[in-house]
Structure formats: C-alpha cells, structure tokens
Design a protein around this motif. Structure first.
Motif, PDB file in Angstrom:
ATOM      1  N   UNK A   1      -3.751  -2.967  -9.669  1.00 14.71           N
ATOM      2  CA  UNK A   1      -2.982  -3.709 -10.659  1.00 14.71           C
ATOM      3  C   UNK A   1      -1.607  -4.019 -10.080  1.00 14.71           C
ATOM      4  N   UNK A   2      -0.975  -5.050 -10.592  1.00 13.46           N
ATOM      5  CA  UNK A   2       0.375  -5.382 -10.123  1.00 13.46           C
ATOM      6  C   UNK A   2       1.335  -4.229 -10.366  1.00 13.46           C
ATOM      7  N   UNK A   3       1.147  -3.524 -11.486  1.00 15.39           N
ATOM      8  CA  UNK A   3       2.040  -2.415 -11.819  1.00 15.39           C
ATOM      9  C   UNK A   3       1.982  -1.293 -10.787  1.00 15.39           C
ATOM     10  N   UNK A   4       0.872  -1.207 -10.058  1.00 14.70           N
ATOM     11  CA  UNK A   4       0.720  -0.149  -9.059  1.00 14.70           C
ATOM     12  C   UNK A   4       1.633  -0.367  -7.852  1.00 14.70           C
ATOM     13  N   UNK A   5       1.979  -1.615  -7.595  1.00 14.04           N
ATOM     14  CA  UNK A   5       2.774  -1.934  -6.401  1.00 14.04           C
ATOM     15  C   UNK A   5       4.128  -2.542  -6.770  1.00 14.04           C
ATOM     16  N   UNK A   6       4.491  -2.398  -8.029  1.00  9.18           N
ATOM     17  CA  UNK A   6       5.761  -2.974  -8.487  1.00  9.18           C
ATOM     18  C   UNK A   6       6.948  -2.296  -7.818  1.00  9.18           C
TER      19      UNK A   6
ATOM     20  N   UNK B   1       3.393  10.422  -7.549  1.00  7.49           N
ATOM     21  CA  UNK B   1       4.695  10.713  -8.154  1.00  7.49           C
ATOM     22  C   UNK B   1       4.837  12.182  -8.544  1.00  7.49           C
ATOM     23  N   UNK B   2       3.793  12.760  -9.102  1.00  4.84           N
ATOM     24  CA  UNK B   2       3.888  14.166  -9.511  1.00  4.84           C
ATOM     25  C   UNK B   2       4.025  15.082  -8.298  1.00  4.84           C
ATOM     26  N   UNK B   3       3.266  14.800  -7.263  1.00  5.33           N
ATOM     27  CA  UNK B   3       3.312  15.621  -6.051  1.00  5.33           C
ATOM     28  C   UNK B   3       4.708  15.659  -5.448  1.00  5.33           C
ATOM     29  N   UNK B   4       5.375  14.488  -5.425  1.00  4.48           N
ATOM     30  CA  UNK B   4       6.697  14.402  -4.805  1.00  4.48           C
ATOM     31  C   UNK B   4       7.838  14.522  -5.818  1.00  4.48           C
ATOM     32  N   UNK B   5       7.501  14.818  -7.067  1.00  3.35           N
ATOM     33  CA  UNK B   5       8.500  14.975  -8.130  1.00  3.35           C
ATOM     34  C   UNK B   5       9.304  13.691  -8.310  1.00  3.35           C
TER      35      UNK B   5
ATOM     36  N   UNK C   1       0.831  -1.200   0.000  1.00  2.00           N
ATOM     37  CA  UNK C   1       0.000   0.000   0.000  1.00  2.00           C
ATOM     38  C   UNK C   1       0.868   1.253   0.000  1.00  2.00           C
ATOM     39  N   UNK C   2       2.002   1.193   0.694  1.00  2.00           N
ATOM     40  CA  UNK C   2       2.930   2.326   0.699  1.00  2.00           C
ATOM     41  C   UNK C   2       3.530   2.547  -0.680  1.00  2.00           C
ATOM     42  N   UNK C   3       3.932   1.474  -1.337  1.00  3.04           N
ATOM     43  CA  UNK C   3       4.469   1.584  -2.699  1.00  3.04           C
ATOM     44  C   UNK C   3       3.404   2.176  -3.627  1.00  3.04           C
ATOM     45  N   UNK C   4       2.188   1.704  -3.485  1.00  6.38           N
ATOM     46  CA  UNK C   4       1.064   2.199  -4.307  1.00  6.38           C
ATOM     47  C   UNK C   4       0.861   3.694  -4.088  1.00  6.38           C
ATOM     48  N   UNK C   5       0.877   4.132  -2.835  1.00  4.12           N
ATOM     49  CA  UNK C   5       0.698   5.549  -2.524  1.00  4.12           C
ATOM     50  C   UNK C   5       1.823   6.391  -3.142  1.00  4.12           C
TER      51      UNK C   5
END
Length: 277
Positions: free
Chosen positions: A146-151, A105-109, A96-100
């Motif tokens: 999706x798996x890609x969300x937590x890869x 990504x844009x927010x944290x650059x 869940x942390x990886x997903x977040x």
C-alpha cells in the motif's frame, strides 16, 4: 544498542528492471528498549549517501547516522545499488527500506508515522524521488504494498541534485540514472522540482551558495516548487562551503575545505526540525 544489517528484497523483474548486481542492504542502528528507560516511540531517519549514482560516499553514511542516533532517533543507512542502475531501481530500493523500517517499528521502538529520509547530493535526488513517488503505482505495484507502507513523513536534503535541466544539473548523476537512451521523457520525469505535489512531505534543505559541482539552483528550484504547492519547508543557504561537506566538521573532513563551522550548524537545525515533526 541494536546494530544489524538487513538485505532488502525487491522484485526488479516485476518492474522490468535487470536485477544483476543489485544487492541493497540496510544498516540499522537503534537504542535497545530497557526497563529503566522504557519505550520512547522514537523518530526514524533513513540516510541516503551521495556519490553521483556512481558510488556511495562513506562520509555521508554512518557519520551522519550516528549524529541522529546520538540525538535520540533510530538511524538507518541504505546502501543502494549504484553505477548505471537504471531508474527506478534505486527508488524501489529506497521505498523498500522505508517499508522495512515501518514494518519493524515495534522492534526498533519507532513511531511509524515519523519516518524521515535524509539524502546528500545524488542521495538527495533519491530522497526527493521517494518523497514524490511514494504514492504511485510505479512503487506500490513493484513492492506489492500500500502507499501508506512507503509513505515518507519528512525529507532532509543536503546539497541535493534536483533538476535535470542541463543548465543547472549534475549531468553525471542524471546520466547514471537514466542510462544511455537519451530519453527526454525520462529525463523530464526525474526532474524532481516538477514532481512536487500536495502529497510531498514537509522538507528541510541546506546548500552552499558557492557550490561548484551541484548548483544551488537545484535547491532554490525545489524550494520554489514546495512554496507553490504550499508544502512547509525550512531552508539554510550558506555563503561558503562548496559541495560534499557531510557533517562539515572534523568528523567527516578529508581536508581543511570540508571544515566549515557555519555550515556545520545544519545538523543541529535538522535535528530540531525532526523533533518538531
């Protein structure tokens, strides 16, 4: 600088887990995007402190994150649930942390394809777990993603608990992980050297040969599994240092034993490794 704490949402009941006492939070550190500097599309490092799945070591939390932050990465510290939270509770929290991180990504650059997990001791086991289970229905069904969300795009392991083999494991970590059922099937499932596959990300490992708490055989077995599956890895086995060194210098030492100048080189090596991803 962005500094914030986020509560992560996990549907524990959907995974058949008890949610009581589970309150995972993610501390987020990232450099603010300014007009002068512009966007850097930085790499992200998710730090997973150790503590035997019993507590979270503060020496392996913010002090590690700040080193990565200072190297130009965004850094995150996951304070996952501990003390007999049965597997896969922490795995789902980590995913869940990886997903977040990826969703923001844009927010944290960030470059969403450069998300690295960095775990120590039992946190190393958790890092290896999410690195090997990211594309399984166990994770994606529970998180409705999706798996890609937590890869995971890269893994850093510091003196990790890897194997559940009684000859070399840290038994306390395994018992806190699998509970009191004494299930041999579950015990085998959480032995991470047996979970490595072609989908395991490239890995950086460091360990001390004289580690008396978590045998260096944990790292050696994982290295062997990575090699067998043709997964690129970089490894540093230091002669002295024992266990729990964190930064291995004055910033995280509680006594002279924690100051090991040779082993302290792991951090710069890891930073350079992340930059090469």
């Amino acid at each position: 600088m962005i500094k914030e704490t986020v509560s992560l949402k996990v549907d524990y009941e959907k995974a058949g887990l008890d949610p009581e006492g589970c309150e995972p939070v993610l501390d987020c550190y990232a450099n603010t995007v300014t007009e002068e500097i512009g966007r850097k599309n930085r790499r992200a490092v998710l730090v997973l402190p150790g503590g035997g799945y019993d507590f979270l070591s503060e020496r392996e939390a913010d002090p590690i994150a700040f080193r990565f932050l200072g190297a130009g990465f965004a850094a995150f510290v996951l304070r996952y649930s501990v003390y007999r939270k049965k597997w896969p509770t922490d795995l789902l929290e980590c995913a869940a942390a990886v997903k977040y991180i990826r969703e923001n990504a844009e927010k944290y650059d960030l470059d969403p394809d450069k998300v690295v997990v960095c775990g120590f001791s039992a946190g190393g086991h958790l890092a290896a777990s999410v690195s090997n289970f990211w594309n399984t229905e166990l994770v994606t069904d529970a998180l409705s993603c999706r798996a890609e969300d937590v890869k995971v795009n890269g893994t850093i392991l510091g003196y990790p608990v890897i194997t559940s083999d009684p000859a070399f494991t840290h038994e306390g970590s395994i018992q806190n992980l699998i509970g009191e059922e004494k299930s041999e099937e579950l015990r085998e499932l959480v032995s991470m050297e047996k979970r490595v596959s072609e989908n395991t990300p490239q890995t950086f490992i460091w360990h001390c040969a004289d580690d008396g708490l978590v045998s260096v055989m944990n790292s050696l077995r994982y290295m062997s599994a990575l090699s067998e599956n043709k997964i690129p890895f970089e490894a540093h086995i230091y002669e002295w240092g024992g266990h729990g060194l964190a930064n291995a210098d004055e910033t995280t030492s509680t006594n002279e034993w924690h100051i090991q100048p040779v082993a302290a080189k792991w951090m710069q090596s890891a930073i350079e490794w992340v930059k090469r991803l």
